[in-house]
Design a protein around this motif. Structure first.
Motif, PDB file in Angstrom:
ATOM      1  N   ASP A 355       0.819  -1.213   0.000  1.00 26.50           N
ATOM      2  CA  ASP A 355       0.000   0.000   0.000  1.00 26.50           C
ATOM      3  C   ASP A 355       0.856   1.267   0.000  1.00 26.50           C
ATOM      4  OD1 ASP A 355      -2.276  -1.523  -0.018  1.00 26.50           O
ATOM      5  OD2 ASP A 355      -2.673  -1.334   2.130  1.00 26.50           O
ATOM      6  N   GLN A 356       1.966   1.241   0.731  1.00 26.27           N
ATOM      7  CA  GLN A 356       2.790   2.448   0.829  1.00 26.27           C
ATOM      8  C   GLN A 356       3.557   2.733  -0.458  1.00 26.27           C
ATOM      9  OE1 GLN A 356       3.138  -0.292   2.621  1.00 26.27           O
ATOM     10  NE2 GLN A 356       5.281  -0.970   2.759  1.00 26.27           N
ATOM     11  N   GLU A 357       3.601   1.767  -1.383  1.00 26.77           N
ATOM     12  CA  GLU A 357       4.291   1.980  -2.658  1.00 26.77           C
ATOM     13  C   GLU A 357       3.407   2.676  -3.685  1.00 26.77           C
ATOM     14  OE1 GLU A 357       7.349  -1.407  -3.634  1.00 26.77           O
ATOM     15  OE2 GLU A 357       5.460  -2.338  -3.027  1.00 26.77           O
ATOM     16  N   ILE A 358       2.104   2.679  -3.465  1.00 28.82           N
ATOM     17  CA  ILE A 358       1.165   3.198  -4.454  1.00 28.82           C
ATOM     18  C   ILE A 358       1.096   4.721  -4.372  1.00 28.82           C
ATOM     19  CG2 ILE A 358      -1.220   3.169  -5.264  1.00 28.82           C
ATOM     20  CD1 ILE A 358      -1.442   0.350  -4.018  1.00 28.82           C
ATOM     21  N   ILE A 359       1.389   5.381  -5.483  1.00 27.84           N
ATOM     22  CA  ILE A 359       1.328   6.845  -5.553  1.00 27.84           C
ATOM     23  C   ILE A 359      -0.083   7.295  -5.866  1.00 27.84           C
ATOM     24  CG2 ILE A 359       2.172   8.863  -6.827  1.00 27.84           C
ATOM     25  CD1 ILE A 359       4.778   7.265  -7.287  1.00 27.84           C
ATOM     26  N   ARG A 360      -0.717   6.661  -6.824  1.00 30.24           N
ATOM     27  CA  ARG A 360      -2.129   6.927  -7.117  1.00 30.24           C
ATOM     28  C   ARG A 360      -2.680   5.743  -7.908  1.00 30.24           C
ATOM     29  NH1 ARG A 360      -2.930   8.983 -12.525  1.00 30.24           N
ATOM     30  NH2 ARG A 360      -0.915   9.446 -13.514  1.00 30.24           N
ATOM     31  N   SER A 361      -4.003   5.682  -7.993  1.00 33.56           N
ATOM     32  CA  SER A 361      -4.644   4.604  -8.746  1.00 33.56           C
ATOM     33  C   SER A 361      -5.592   5.201  -9.775  1.00 33.56           C
ATOM     34  CB  SER A 361      -5.410   3.656  -7.814  1.00 33.56           C
ATOM     35  OG  SER A 361      -6.428   4.355  -7.122  1.00 33.56           O
ATOM     36  N   VAL A 362      -5.747   4.490 -10.869  1.00 36.22           N
ATOM     37  CA  VAL A 362      -6.643   4.903 -11.947  1.00 36.22           C
ATOM     38  C   VAL A 362      -7.645   3.781 -12.175  1.00 36.22           C
ATOM     39  CG1 VAL A 362      -6.807   5.493 -14.396  1.00 36.22           C
ATOM     40  CG2 VAL A 362      -4.878   6.336 -13.042  1.00 36.22           C
TER      41      VAL A 362
END
Length: 381
Positions: A355-362
């Motif tokens: 989770d901490q690696e995710i910058i944003r989701s599309v």
């Protein structure tokens, strides 16, 4: 003359997303139909991911058997042989591989039959089918990795090449540190275009990681001039290297342009050779990638059981990146993403970001799959 050397930026700057068209066959079919590039680029066959036959070979305890030869024999007696990846699977495309309605599937290892033949009817409906084979052979994990980086070094890559050098050094160091018992070899093909100071420059596979990183650090971007580049010649050089038959084979194609229009066919032939040799082609699409480049890269990735990676604007580095024709994805750091992809290829299981690696989701993303709206149609687009 090469440009004046600049201090190398730190790794962990570039950002990227990824997409697996084999996990999203409906979306890939809609993309192909919508783009209509198959009509314009007739030498690039359509990879129909909505009708695939996935063969999975496991031992009696359910463990996947890598690098087993799966033989598919058609009703006319003709056959095609493809080897399983580290996850014990191999994908056949009925249209591309010209499979008959009824096929017989068997598996071999070192020339010896390890699984009884099964007769299967190939479904004509949209959707894939999976055929399982149980082998009288114990599964053995992969212990070798051949990693080939094929990098476009023309002038349009200048805004990102120094960052990519840092990212790739970090990726190589991380893989060698994490997999200390893995026999790793690294090679490169750098390429430009006809009329430049070189068209391709090949660094053969080596176990000397320091030497490989030194070769990468010496490269700089110049040349080109028009949009297409000599991708066809670079891939021919790369797939022709001495890949080991008992290794995980990973080819990273770092590029921002397609091949020349008249050379798409030769580019696809190189991709077919890569597929026959069990080489994953994993594109890393840089800024400047447009419709034709994305179309070619995604087709090659799907055909070789790999994923399509693309840089995003989140890093603020380089020219603006064209939004990919993809409905859902996660944005993370490029170095971490490439490590996950290669780790997945080695281990035979898909590895998701923390989770901490995710910058944003599309869009609506679920472990590599896009959650489709209820009214989505297979022939949408």
């Amino acid at each position: 003359m090469p440009p004046r050397p600049y201090p190398q930026p730190q790794s962990g700057i570039l950002t990227a997303g990824e997409h697996d068209d084999l996990l999203n066959p409906e979306l890939y079919a809609a993309y192909v139909n919508r783009s209509n590039l198959g009509q314009e680029i007739r030498t690039m066959p359509r990879v129909d991911t909505t009708r695939v036959v996935t063969v999975k070979v496991n031992d009696r305890s359910g463990q996947p058997i890598p690098f087993a030869d799966v033989v598919v024999t058609c009703s006319d007696g003709n056959s095609i042989t493809m080897a399983t990846q580290a996850d014990g699977s191999v994908v056949f495309f009925p249209g591309l591989d010209r499979l008959s309605e009824r096929i017989t599937i068997s598996a071999r290892k070192a020339g010896r039959t390890i699984a009884d033949a099964r007769t299967v009817l190939v479904s004509g409906a949209a959707g894939g089918q999976t055929v399982g084979l149980t082998a009288n052979h114990m599964a053995v994990k992969a212990t070798k990795l051949d990693l080939m980086l094929v990098v476009d070094t023309t002038g349009s890559m200048g805004d990102e090449i120094r960052y990519l050098q840092s990212e790739m050094r970090s990726i190589i160091a991380s893989i060698t540190a994490k997999h200390r018992d893995l026999d790793i070899r690294i090679g490169f093909v750098f390429y430009r275009d006809l009329g430049d100071d070189y068209v391709t420059r090949t660094i053969a596979f080596t176990r000397d990681v320091g030497a490989a990183q030194g070769s990468l650090a010496q490269q700089y971007a110049t040349g080109g001039g028009d949009y297409p580049e000599a991708m066809d010649q670079a891939l021919i050089r790369a797939v022709g290297q001495d890949w080991r038959p008992d290794a995980v084979k990973s080819l990273l194609l770092v590029a921002d342009a397609p091949p020349h229009d008249e050379l798409f066919g030769r580019t696809w032939q190189a991709a077919e050779v890569a597929r026959a040799k069990r080489i994953h082609i994993t594109p890393v699409a840089a800024s400047g990638v447009a419709d034709k480049a994305e179309y070619a890269m995604r087709a090659m990735a799907a055909a070789t059981q790999s994923r399509y990676l693309f840089l995003t604007d989140d890093s603020g580095v380089g020219n603006p990146h064209a939004p990919p024709a993809i409905d859902c994805y996660l944005v993370t750091k490029l170095d971490a993403l490439v490590r996950r992809v290669i780790d997945s290829q080695i281990s035979g299981r898909r590895i998701e970001p923390e989770d901490q690696e995710i910058i944003r989701s599309v869009g609506k993303y679920d472990a590599g799959k896009c959650i489709l709206p209820a009214d989505f149609k297979w022939q949408n687009g």
